[in-house]
Design a protein around this motif. Structure first.
Motif, PDB file in Angstrom:
ATOM      1  N   GLU A  15      43.814  27.993  24.396  1.00 18.34           N
ATOM      2  CA  GLU A  15      45.041  28.980  24.529  1.00 18.34           C
ATOM      3  C   GLU A  15      44.961  30.348  23.695  1.00 18.34           C
ATOM      4  OE1 GLU A  15      49.981  28.111  24.231  1.00 18.34           O
ATOM      5  OE2 GLU A  15      48.465  27.077  22.966  1.00 18.34           O
ATOM      6  N   PHE A  16      45.512  31.268  24.000  1.00 19.83           N
ATOM      7  CA  PHE A  16      45.583  32.499  23.197  1.00 19.83           C
ATOM      8  C   PHE A  16      46.866  33.135  23.145  1.00 19.83           C
ATOM      9  CE2 PHE A  16      43.790  33.983  27.443  1.00 19.83           C
ATOM     10  CZ  PHE A  16      44.521  35.021  27.620  1.00 19.83           C
ATOM     11  N   ALA A  17      47.067  34.101  22.251  1.00 14.88           N
ATOM     12  CA  ALA A  17      48.355  34.823  22.495  1.00 14.88           C
ATOM     13  C   ALA A  17      48.267  36.093  21.403  1.00 14.88           C
ATOM     14  CB  ALA A  17      49.698  33.997  22.152  1.00 14.88           C
ATOM     15  N   GLY A  18      48.851  37.303  21.628  1.00 17.11           N
ATOM     16  CA  GLY A  18      48.812  38.339  20.458  1.00 17.11           C
ATOM     17  C   GLY A  18      49.181  39.523  21.276  1.00 17.11           C
ATOM     18  N   ARG A  19      49.211  40.557  20.220  1.00 16.63           N
ATOM     19  CA  ARG A  19      49.793  42.014  20.674  1.00 16.63           C
ATOM     20  C   ARG A  19      48.696  42.887  20.297  1.00 16.63           C
ATOM     21  NH1 ARG A  19      54.902  44.451  21.603  1.00 16.63           N
ATOM     22  NH2 ARG A  19      54.280  46.708  22.099  1.00 16.63           N
ATOM     23  N   LYS A  20      48.288  43.804  21.331  1.00 11.65           N
ATOM     24  CA  LYS A  20      47.336  44.900  20.998  1.00 11.65           C
ATOM     25  C   LYS A  20      47.906  46.067  21.692  1.00 11.65           C
ATOM     26  CE  LYS A  20      43.170  46.050  19.398  1.00 11.65           C
ATOM     27  NZ  LYS A  20      42.677  45.919  18.245  1.00 11.65           N
ATOM     28  N   GLY A  21      48.193  47.069  20.797  1.00  7.90           N
ATOM     29  CA  GLY A  21      48.952  48.155  21.396  1.00  7.90           C
ATOM     30  C   GLY A  21      50.184  47.933  22.016  1.00  7.90           C
ATOM     31  N   PRO A  22      50.198  48.565  23.395  1.00 14.58           N
ATOM     32  CA  PRO A  22      51.304  48.159  24.281  1.00 14.58           C
ATOM     33  C   PRO A  22      51.294  47.089  24.787  1.00 14.58           C
ATOM     34  CG  PRO A  22      49.864  49.820  25.380  1.00 14.58           C
ATOM     35  CD  PRO A  22      49.295  49.429  23.976  1.00 14.58           C
ATOM     36  N   TRP A  23      50.033  46.206  24.887  1.00 14.36           N
ATOM     37  CA  TRP A  23      49.945  44.964  25.528  1.00 14.36           C
ATOM     38  C   TRP A  23      50.433  43.631  24.829  1.00 14.36           C
ATOM     39  CZ3 TRP A  23      48.895  44.977  30.470  1.00 14.36           C
ATOM     40  CH2 TRP A  23      48.291  46.025  30.999  1.00 14.36           C
ATOM     41  N   ASP A  24      51.151  43.000  25.433  1.00 18.26           N
ATOM     42  CA  ASP A  24      51.605  41.583  24.746  1.00 18.26           C
ATOM     43  C   ASP A  24      50.933  40.390  25.566  1.00 18.26           C
ATOM     44  OD1 ASP A  24      52.917  39.652  23.371  1.00 18.26           O
ATOM     45  OD2 ASP A  24      54.659  39.803  24.730  1.00 18.26           O
ATOM     46  N   LEU A  25      49.962  39.651  25.250  1.00 18.06           N
ATOM     47  CA  LEU A  25      49.251  39.055  25.936  1.00 18.06           C
ATOM     48  C   LEU A  25      49.325  37.420  25.565  1.00 18.06           C
ATOM     49  CD1 LEU A  25      45.804  41.080  25.672  1.00 18.06           C
ATOM     50  CD2 LEU A  25      47.236  40.996  27.509  1.00 18.06           C
ATOM     51  N   TYR A  26      49.291  36.608  26.635  1.00 20.16           N
ATOM     52  CA  TYR A  26      49.496  35.267  26.421  1.00 20.16           C
ATOM     53  C   TYR A  26      48.552  34.410  27.670  1.00 20.16           C
ATOM     54  CZ  TYR A  26      50.417  30.423  26.662  1.00 20.16           C
ATOM     55  OH  TYR A  26      50.514  29.084  26.807  1.00 20.16           O
ATOM     56  N   GLY A  27      47.938  33.403  27.327  1.00 19.37           N
ATOM     57  CA  GLY A  27      47.152  32.952  28.482  1.00 19.37           C
ATOM     58  C   GLY A  27      46.487  31.606  27.983  1.00 19.37           C
ATOM     59  N   TYR A  28      46.157  30.510  28.780  1.00 21.77           N
ATOM     60  CA  TYR A  28      45.731  29.399  28.548  1.00 21.77           C
ATOM     61  C   TYR A  28      44.639  28.961  29.839  1.00 21.77           C
ATOM     62  CZ  TYR A  28      48.813  27.069  31.571  1.00 21.77           C
ATOM     63  OH  TYR A  28      49.520  26.627  32.595  1.00 21.77           O
ATOM     64  N   ILE A  29      43.643  27.996  29.629  1.00 24.03           N
ATOM     65  CA  ILE A  29      42.892  27.582  30.389  1.00 24.03           C
ATOM     66  C   ILE A  29      42.877  25.990  30.189  1.00 24.03           C
ATOM     67  CG2 ILE A  29      40.483  27.318  31.406  1.00 24.03           C
ATOM     68  CD1 ILE A  29      39.767  29.971  30.551  1.00 24.03           C
ATOM     69  N   ASP A  30      43.197  25.120  31.034  1.00 25.61           N
ATOM     70  CA  ASP A  30      43.292  23.558  30.858  1.00 25.61           C
ATOM     71  C   ASP A  30      42.118  23.080  31.697  1.00 25.61           C
ATOM     72  OD1 ASP A  30      45.448  23.777  29.452  1.00 25.61           O
ATOM     73  OD2 ASP A  30      46.984  23.406  31.010  1.00 25.61           O
ATOM     74  N   PHE A  31      41.642  21.837  31.178  1.00 24.84           N
ATOM     75  CA  PHE A  31      40.621  21.176  31.569  1.00 24.84           C
ATOM     76  C   PHE A  31      41.172  19.851  32.044  1.00 24.84           C
ATOM     77  CE2 PHE A  31      38.791  24.065  28.867  1.00 24.84           C
ATOM     78  CZ  PHE A  31      37.760  24.870  29.773  1.00 24.84           C
ATOM     79  N   PRO A  32      41.677  19.430  33.397  1.00 25.60           N
ATOM     80  CA  PRO A  32      42.499  18.491  33.400  1.00 25.60           C
ATOM     81  C   PRO A  32      41.872  16.787  33.478  1.00 25.60           C
ATOM     82  CG  PRO A  32      42.774  20.197  35.195  1.00 25.60           C
ATOM     83  CD  PRO A  32      41.815  20.646  34.444  1.00 25.60           C
TER      84      PRO A  32
ATOM     85  N   ASP B   4      36.847  13.462  38.154  1.00 28.93           N
ATOM     86  CA  ASP B   4      36.983  12.490  39.325  1.00 28.93           C
ATOM     87  C   ASP B   4      37.599  13.309  40.403  1.00 28.93           C
ATOM     88  OD1 ASP B   4      39.583  13.105  38.236  1.00 28.93           O
ATOM     89  OD2 ASP B   4      40.246  10.922  38.065  1.00 28.93           O
ATOM     90  N   ASN B   5      36.849  14.406  40.904  1.00 23.11           N
ATOM     91  CA  ASN B   5      37.062  15.100  42.334  1.00 23.11           C
ATOM     92  C   ASN B   5      38.571  15.639  42.179  1.00 23.11           C
ATOM     93  OD1 ASN B   5      34.708  14.318  43.384  1.00 23.11           O
ATOM     94  ND2 ASN B   5      35.771  12.369  43.801  1.00 23.11           N
ATOM     95  N   GLY B   6      39.090  15.903  40.987  1.00 22.88           N
ATOM     96  CA  GLY B   6      40.547  16.858  40.875  1.00 22.88           C
ATOM     97  C   GLY B   6      39.991  18.345  40.641  1.00 22.88           C
ATOM     98  N   SER B   7      40.941  18.998  40.151  1.00 22.70           N
ATOM     99  CA  SER B   7      40.840  20.207  40.015  1.00 22.70           C
ATOM    100  C   SER B   7      39.990  20.538  38.543  1.00 22.70           C
ATOM    101  CB  SER B   7      42.234  21.111  39.627  1.00 22.70           C
ATOM    102  OG  SER B   7      41.818  22.477  39.173  1.00 22.70           O
ATOM    103  N   PRO B   8      38.847  21.463  38.507  1.00 23.63           N
ATOM    104  CA  PRO B   8      38.087  21.399  37.146  1.00 23.63           C
ATOM    105  C   PRO B   8      38.846  22.337  36.202  1.00 23.63           C
ATOM    106  CG  PRO B   8      37.108  22.727  38.937  1.00 23.63           C
ATOM    107  CD  PRO B   8      38.099  21.940  39.684  1.00 23.63           C
ATOM    108  N   VAL B   9      39.635  23.226  36.637  1.00 25.10           N
ATOM    109  CA  VAL B   9      40.201  24.511  35.880  1.00 25.10           C
ATOM    110  C   VAL B   9      41.507  24.631  36.310  1.00 25.10           C
ATOM    111  CG1 VAL B   9      40.174  26.413  34.879  1.00 25.10           C
ATOM    112  CG2 VAL B   9      38.016  25.208  34.963  1.00 25.10           C
ATOM    113  N   PHE B  10      42.567  24.714  35.468  1.00 25.29           N
ATOM    114  CA  PHE B  10      44.108  25.448  35.719  1.00 25.29           C
ATOM    115  C   PHE B  10      44.172  26.363  34.611  1.00 25.29           C
ATOM    116  CE2 PHE B  10      48.398  25.806  35.479  1.00 25.29           C
ATOM    117  CZ  PHE B  10      48.942  25.381  37.045  1.00 25.29           C
ATOM    118  N   ALA B  11      44.471  27.486  35.048  1.00 27.97           N
ATOM    119  CA  ALA B  11      44.871  28.810  34.327  1.00 27.97           C
ATOM    120  C   ALA B  11      46.106  29.377  34.553  1.00 27.97           C
ATOM    121  CB  ALA B  11      43.512  29.471  34.162  1.00 27.97           C
ATOM    122  N   GLU B  12      46.549  30.007  33.356  1.00 22.70           N
ATOM    123  CA  GLU B  12      47.715  30.790  33.633  1.00 22.70           C
ATOM    124  C   GLU B  12      47.498  31.884  32.645  1.00 22.70           C
ATOM    125  OE1 GLU B  12      52.611  30.648  33.878  1.00 22.70           O
ATOM    126  OE2 GLU B  12      51.549  29.104  33.085  1.00 22.70           O
TER     127      GLU B  12
END
Length: 325
Positions: free
Chosen positions: A97-114, A129-137
């Protein structure tokens, strides 16, 4: 409702059994967004009362974090009774997971490994086990105030943003994949108290949605409120914070198109207690679902093993242990 009438949604039985775990991960996304808001306040010592910072020298000073503006963490999260699908999900997974502010950009995101550790209930599947390898936002916001270099405040609404929220579930085919864009505007609200408050209003474009009836179209809106309140600072350097947020989805046509098993509205309200040192952190979460995932609570489904009632309204829980860097 029987399985025959349920198939009017355009989703096959095999599709449904595969996208339950992906829906559960969508639930976790809101938890992660709230916990990230508290990262800026997490400074101090670890549980052994020893400084958790990286080693520094006079010639090569280093911050305790890898970046001066981007907060990052890796967290193991366990979930229980998550209600974003027709059956409740229990899962243990790994997240960056990451989050931060850089100039005019306010950023947040994450990558999950189910289901990264191979632990979950019968409805759960994941990376091994044949499910999703990655879920991201990813949730970027662009400050209109800063881009225009103007004070656009109106009363308590201090800063305005162009806001987006993009969700992607990398299923192995289009019927096991989610691809959703929320786009709109946001603002930070001055409360005159230690409570931090922000509001976003989005319109949703739905590409793939696990084969549901609202794919490839604009479908509905989301009103989102996020709030953060510092609660306590302890002698061992730890901090205790409350983080909360509520997502209200409305104006969708899914319930009209799919029948009585789905709804046009859904609400999820999340409450997080975050206990954090400089690097080590613990979180406990209670989340209330009302028609989670736009599944109609108490609707009757039958996947071949006999009819059962959807339980998409009620409480779900998460617990996490993570390392900030």
């Amino acid at each position: 409702m029987t399985s025959t009438s349920f198939f009017r949604t355009g989703v096959t039985l095999s599709d449904l059994t595969r996208y339950w775990p992906a829906a559960a991960l969508l639930a976790c996304s809101t938890i992660n967004a709230s916990a990230a808001l508290a990262n800026d306040t997490a400074t101090g010592q670890d549980a052994a009362n020893e400084t958790a910072s990286y080693e520094t020298t006079e010639n090569a000073p280093r911050s305790e974090y890898l970046s001066s503006w981007l907060n990052q963490n890796v967290t193991v999260i366990g979930s229980k009774n998550i209600r974003f699908g027709p059956q409740q999900i229990d899962d243990i997974y790994l997240e960056y997971e990451f989050a931060g502010r850089k100039g005019p950009w306010d950023l947040y995101g994450y990558i999950d490994f189910p289901k990264f550790f191979g632990i979950g209930n019968d409805a759960d599947s994941g990376i091994f086990d044949n499910g999703s390898p990655v879920f991201a936002e990813f949730e970027p916001r662009l400050s209109i105030n800063e881009v225009l270099d103007k004070d656009l405040s109106v009363g308590p609404f201090k800063e305005w943003y162009l806001a987006a929220d993009y969700i992607f579930d990398w299923g192995h085919n289009s019927d096991n994949r989610q691809n959703t864009l929320y786009a709109g505007v946001g603002t930070d609200v001055e409360t005159g108290t230690p409570l931090g408050l922000s509001v976003n209003l989005y319109k949703r474009y739905q590409w793939e949605n696990y084969g549901a009836a609202n794919e490839n179209q604009w479908d509905g809106y989301r009103a989102q409120v996020k709030y953060f309140l510092p609660l306590a600072t302890f002698g061992n350097g730890a901090k205790l914070d409350y983080v909360g947020f509520t997502n209200f989805d409305f104006g969708s046509d899914l319930g009209d198109k799919a029948g009585a098993t789905r709804t046009n509205e859904a609400t999820v309200a999340t409450n997080v207690l975050l206990y954090s040192f400089t690097h080590l952190r613990f979180m406990a979460v209670a989340r209330y679902f009302h028609n989670g995932g736009q599944w109609n609570d108490d609707a009757t489904l039958d996947f071949g093993d006999g009819p059962f009632h959807v339980r998409s309204t009620g409480w779900g829980y998460y617990f996490g242990v993570g390392w900030q860097f």
